[in-house]
Scaffold this motif. Structure first.
Motif, PDB file in Angstrom:
ATOM      1  N   ALA A  61       0.825  -1.209   0.000  1.00 23.82           N
ATOM      2  CA  ALA A  61       0.000   0.000   0.000  1.00 23.82           C
ATOM      3  C   ALA A  61       0.861   1.261   0.000  1.00 23.82           C
ATOM      4  O   ALA A  61       0.564   2.229  -0.723  1.00 23.82           O
ATOM      5  N   ILE A  62       1.934   1.253   0.784  1.00 23.45           N
ATOM      6  CA  ILE A  62       2.801   2.429   0.863  1.00 23.45           C
ATOM      7  C   ILE A  62       3.563   2.619  -0.445  1.00 23.45           C
ATOM      8  O   ILE A  62       3.762   3.748  -0.908  1.00 23.45           O
TER       9      ILE A  62
ATOM     10  N   ARG B 151       1.241   4.224  -2.842  1.00 28.07           N
ATOM     11  CA  ARG B 151       0.896   5.604  -2.508  1.00 28.07           C
ATOM     12  C   ARG B 151       1.961   6.584  -2.982  1.00 28.07           C
ATOM     13  O   ARG B 151       1.660   7.727  -3.339  1.00 28.07           O
TER      14      ARG B 151
ATOM     15  N   HIS C 267      -0.284  14.264   1.066  1.00 28.72           N
ATOM     16  CA  HIS C 267      -0.178  13.438   2.265  1.00 28.72           C
ATOM     17  C   HIS C 267      -0.049  14.268   3.539  1.00 28.72           C
ATOM     18  O   HIS C 267      -0.220  13.745   4.637  1.00 28.72           O
TER      19      HIS C 267
ATOM     20  N   ARG D  42      -4.928  10.598   8.935  1.00 26.26           N
ATOM     21  CA  ARG D  42      -3.834   9.704   9.316  1.00 26.26           C
ATOM     22  C   ARG D  42      -3.665   9.637  10.829  1.00 26.26           C
ATOM     23  O   ARG D  42      -3.412   8.561  11.396  1.00 26.26           O
TER      24      ARG D  42
END
Length: 211
Positions: A138-139, A142, A148, A157
């Motif tokens: 996932a990271i 991204r 972010h 977050r």
């Protein structure tokens, strides 16, 4: 310090992607609520040790402590309970600092190279191994974006990071308070970031201004 910040600081010490990934590994482990895995790669293990050394300096940095204290006061005045205000102040400042550190091309390159690694790790259970693989995927997907560290994303977050922690978790509607705090705090963090970098640099590299 958040995982991107750890990657940025680790890149000052070594360009080895395994070392940089190791510097992020304790944060990833915490994010999936797992126990520390066995690390077979020496460079990865050195990165893990560097993570802890960095945190010792970072958490004692006067500029970071002042930002957290001011943020705690502001969040408390806005209506957050002490536990939530303390958690938001700490994690939120770290996330906002990532946005400043990401201005450095070398930090972005080191971070992305580290995420491409396939580390040799032995987790305590298969669910932990699967959770780590899913998180890393996932990271990787991204990437890096200025979005972010926008106030809305910071609030999201932080809320996720504190979820399930009874004394720290945000209550209904409190993410909106965090978003309003992040709008003003991001300017304060950017203003104090050179001081934080200087304190870290005094230990881990010759200090140089953010460009």
């Amino acid at each position: 310090m958040n995982f991107f910040g750890h990657a940025a600081v680790a890149s000052w010490r070594s360009g080895d992607p395994s070392f940089v990934l190791g510097a992020m590994l304790p944060d990833f482990t915490s994010m999936i609520r797992a126990r520390a895995p066995e690390v077979g790669d020496p460079a990865l293990a050195e990165g893990v040790a560097f993570h802890h050394a960095t945190d010792e300096v970072f958490h004692d940095a006067s500029a970071f402590r002042e930002l957290c204290r001011a943020s705690f006061d502001e969040l408390s005045r806005a209506g957050l309970g002490r536990g939530a205000a303390r958690g938001v102040a700490h994690i939120g400042v770290e996330i906002l600092l990532d946005g400043v550190l990401a201005d450095e091309p070398s930090a972005r390159q080191a971070y992305l190279a580290a995420l491409r690694q396939r580390p040799r790790l032995v987790w305590r259970s298969e669910p932990e191994a699967q959770a780590f693989d899913a998180l890393l995927e996932a990271i990787r997907g991204r990437g890096i974006s200025r979005q972010h560290t926008t106030p809305a994303v910071v609030a999201y977050r932080v809320e996720r990071a504190l979820a399930g922690r009874s004394r720290l978790a945000l209550g209904r509607g409190e993410a909106a308070l965090v978003e309003r705090w992040a709008e003003s705090a991001r300017h304060a963090v950017r203003g104090r970031a050179p001081g934080i970098v200087a304190e870290l640099g005094a230990r881990f590299r010759p200090a140089r201004p953010l460009g």
